[in-house]
Write a protein that holds these residues in place. Structure first.
Motif, PDB file in Angstrom:
ATOM      1  N   SER A 102      25.862 100.109  63.837  1.00 41.54           N
ATOM      2  CA  SER A 102      26.998 101.025  63.839  1.00 41.54           C
ATOM      3  C   SER A 102      26.900 102.029  62.706  1.00 41.54           C
ATOM      4  O   SER A 102      27.190 103.226  62.885  1.00 41.54           O
ATOM      5  CB  SER A 102      28.300 100.225  63.729  1.00 41.54           C
ATOM      6  N   SER A 103      26.476 101.586  61.533  1.00 38.00           N
ATOM      7  CA  SER A 103      26.368 102.478  60.376  1.00 38.00           C
ATOM      8  C   SER A 103      25.283 103.518  60.574  1.00 38.00           C
ATOM      9  O   SER A 103      25.443 104.681  60.177  1.00 38.00           O
ATOM     10  CB  SER A 103      26.080 101.652  59.115  1.00 38.00           C
ATOM     11  N   VAL A 104      24.170 103.132  61.184  1.00 40.66           N
ATOM     12  CA  VAL A 104      23.086 104.087  61.431  1.00 40.66           C
ATOM     13  C   VAL A 104      23.544 105.191  62.383  1.00 40.66           C
ATOM     14  O   VAL A 104      23.267 106.377  62.165  1.00 40.66           O
ATOM     15  CB  VAL A 104      21.848 103.363  61.999  1.00 40.66           C
ATOM     16  N   VAL A 105      24.291 104.825  63.427  1.00 46.40           N
ATOM     17  CA  VAL A 105      24.811 105.826  64.370  1.00 46.40           C
ATOM     18  C   VAL A 105      25.775 106.767  63.668  1.00 46.40           C
ATOM     19  O   VAL A 105      25.692 108.002  63.803  1.00 46.40           O
ATOM     20  CB  VAL A 105      25.491 105.130  65.562  1.00 46.40           C
ATOM     21  N   SER A 106      26.700 106.207  62.880  1.00 52.36           N
ATOM     22  CA  SER A 106      27.667 107.034  62.151  1.00 52.36           C
ATOM     23  C   SER A 106      26.964 107.938  61.151  1.00 52.36           C
ATOM     24  O   SER A 106      27.330 109.107  60.987  1.00 52.36           O
ATOM     25  CB  SER A 106      28.677 106.140  61.419  1.00 52.36           C
ATOM     26  N   LEU A 107      25.954 107.400  60.485  1.00 49.26           N
ATOM     27  CA  LEU A 107      25.213 108.180  59.499  1.00 49.26           C
ATOM     28  C   LEU A 107      24.520 109.372  60.153  1.00 49.26           C
ATOM     29  O   LEU A 107      24.548 110.492  59.622  1.00 49.26           O
ATOM     30  CB  LEU A 107      24.183 107.284  58.806  1.00 49.26           C
ATOM     31  N   GLY A 108      23.922 109.171  61.308  1.00 48.59           N
ATOM     32  CA  GLY A 108      23.256 110.271  62.007  1.00 48.59           C
ATOM     33  C   GLY A 108      24.229 111.359  62.440  1.00 48.59           C
ATOM     34  O   GLY A 108      23.952 112.563  62.295  1.00 48.59           O
ATOM     35  N   LEU A 109      25.393 110.943  62.953  1.00 46.73           N
ATOM     36  CA  LEU A 109      26.391 111.923  63.390  1.00 46.73           C
ATOM     37  C   LEU A 109      26.932 112.727  62.210  1.00 46.73           C
ATOM     38  O   LEU A 109      27.044 113.962  62.290  1.00 46.73           O
ATOM     39  CB  LEU A 109      27.535 111.196  64.105  1.00 46.73           C
ATOM     40  N   MET A 110      27.267 112.064  61.113  1.00 45.46           N
ATOM     41  CA  MET A 110      27.818 112.767  59.959  1.00 45.46           C
ATOM     42  C   MET A 110      26.780 113.653  59.302  1.00 45.46           C
ATOM     43  O   MET A 110      27.108 114.733  58.803  1.00 45.46           O
ATOM     44  CB  MET A 110      28.371 111.752  58.946  1.00 45.46           C
ATOM     45  N   PHE A 111      25.527 113.233  59.321  1.00 43.63           N
ATOM     46  CA  PHE A 111      24.472 114.082  58.772  1.00 43.63           C
ATOM     47  C   PHE A 111      24.378 115.389  59.557  1.00 43.63           C
ATOM     48  O   PHE A 111      24.236 116.466  58.969  1.00 43.63           O
ATOM     49  CB  PHE A 111      23.135 113.341  58.805  1.00 43.63           C
ATOM     50  N   GLY A 112      24.457 115.290  60.883  1.00 48.14           N
ATOM     51  CA  GLY A 112      24.404 116.500  61.702  1.00 48.14           C
ATOM     52  C   GLY A 112      25.560 117.432  61.430  1.00 48.14           C
ATOM     53  O   GLY A 112      25.388 118.667  61.355  1.00 48.14           O
TER      54      GLY A 112
END
Length: 237
Positions: A51-61
């Protein structure tokens, strides 16, 4: 439970030489308690990490579209987090192992007392067993405090890293605002999203702490599963 079943089967196959050196209570603790490390790793570590990896990718974008330089600056804390993890990973696992070993002694005292309760009561050994139990719990408390201290130091360093990253963003963002390259509103927007970027980063770091904590139990299970029996039956016996 599959892991507990495998461990139970292995313990039954090991020779009396092994069981003469290991207490019954500690073996019970390994089967009933330490095997729970599998559930801890999956439920409290792997699933939150995904879940954290998905959130991290979205927020990075999202942050990259606002300001790419500030986004790269925000991620500059990752090496600091990596250094903190490298520093504390082994101590956390070792302290966790020591804690599980200490808790195993509690099981040992309880098993010995209740399996011979008739003898204990006949010879008035209740007070002696109570002192043994108090000593075992005190050792466990000391080991738990030591583990908690190491984990707290690790989490403080994680928080300090993200605090430094936020301070750097504010400083550089202010310079961009003075130069007219970025509006104050854009900086405020970036900072509001920055917490959503650092939250999954911290979650990933704390997940590693959870894994290291469970690794102490996993190590105790693995010790038994890897033990070679010194006395083996002939084939077909």
């Amino acid at each position: 439970y599959d892991l507990a079943a495998d461990l139970f089967s292995k313990l039954q196959q090991l020779s009396l030489h092994f069981h003469a050196r290991k207490s019954v209570g500690d073996n019970i603790r390994r089967v009933t308690g330490d095997c729970g490390c599998a559930a801890v790793i999956v439920k409290d570590a792997l699933l939150p990490a995904i879940s954290s990896v998905v959130s991290l990718g979205l927020m990075f974008g999202i942050l990259w579209r606002i300001d790419s330089k500030l986004t790269l600056l925000a991620l500059a804390v990752v090496p600091l987090m990596g250094l903190a993890f490298a520093r504390y990973a082994q101590p956390m696992m070792d302290r966790s192992y020591e804690q599980q070993e200490a808790e195993g002694k509690i099981y040992d005292v309880v098993e010995q007392a209740f399996s011979a309760i008739a003898i204990v009561q006949a010879f008035g050994g209740e007070g002696f067993n109570e002192k043994r139990f108090a000593g075992a719990t005190q050792d466990t408390l000391v080991a738990t405090r030591t583990l908690t201290r190491v984990q707290l130091q690790f989490k403080i360093l994680m928080g300090a890293a993200t605090a430094l990253g936020t301070a750097a963003i504010i400083w550089v963002g202010a310079q961009h605002a003075w130069a007219g390259a970025l509006s104050v509103g854009a900086i405020v927007l970036f900072l509001s999203y920055l917490g959503s970027l650092y939250a999954p980063l911290e979650a990933l770091a704390y997940t590693s702490s959870t894994i290291q904590g469970a690794a102490g139990s996993a190590r105790r299970v693995w010790e038994v599963l890897q033990t070679e029996s010194r006395v083996t039956d002939q084939h077909g016996a």
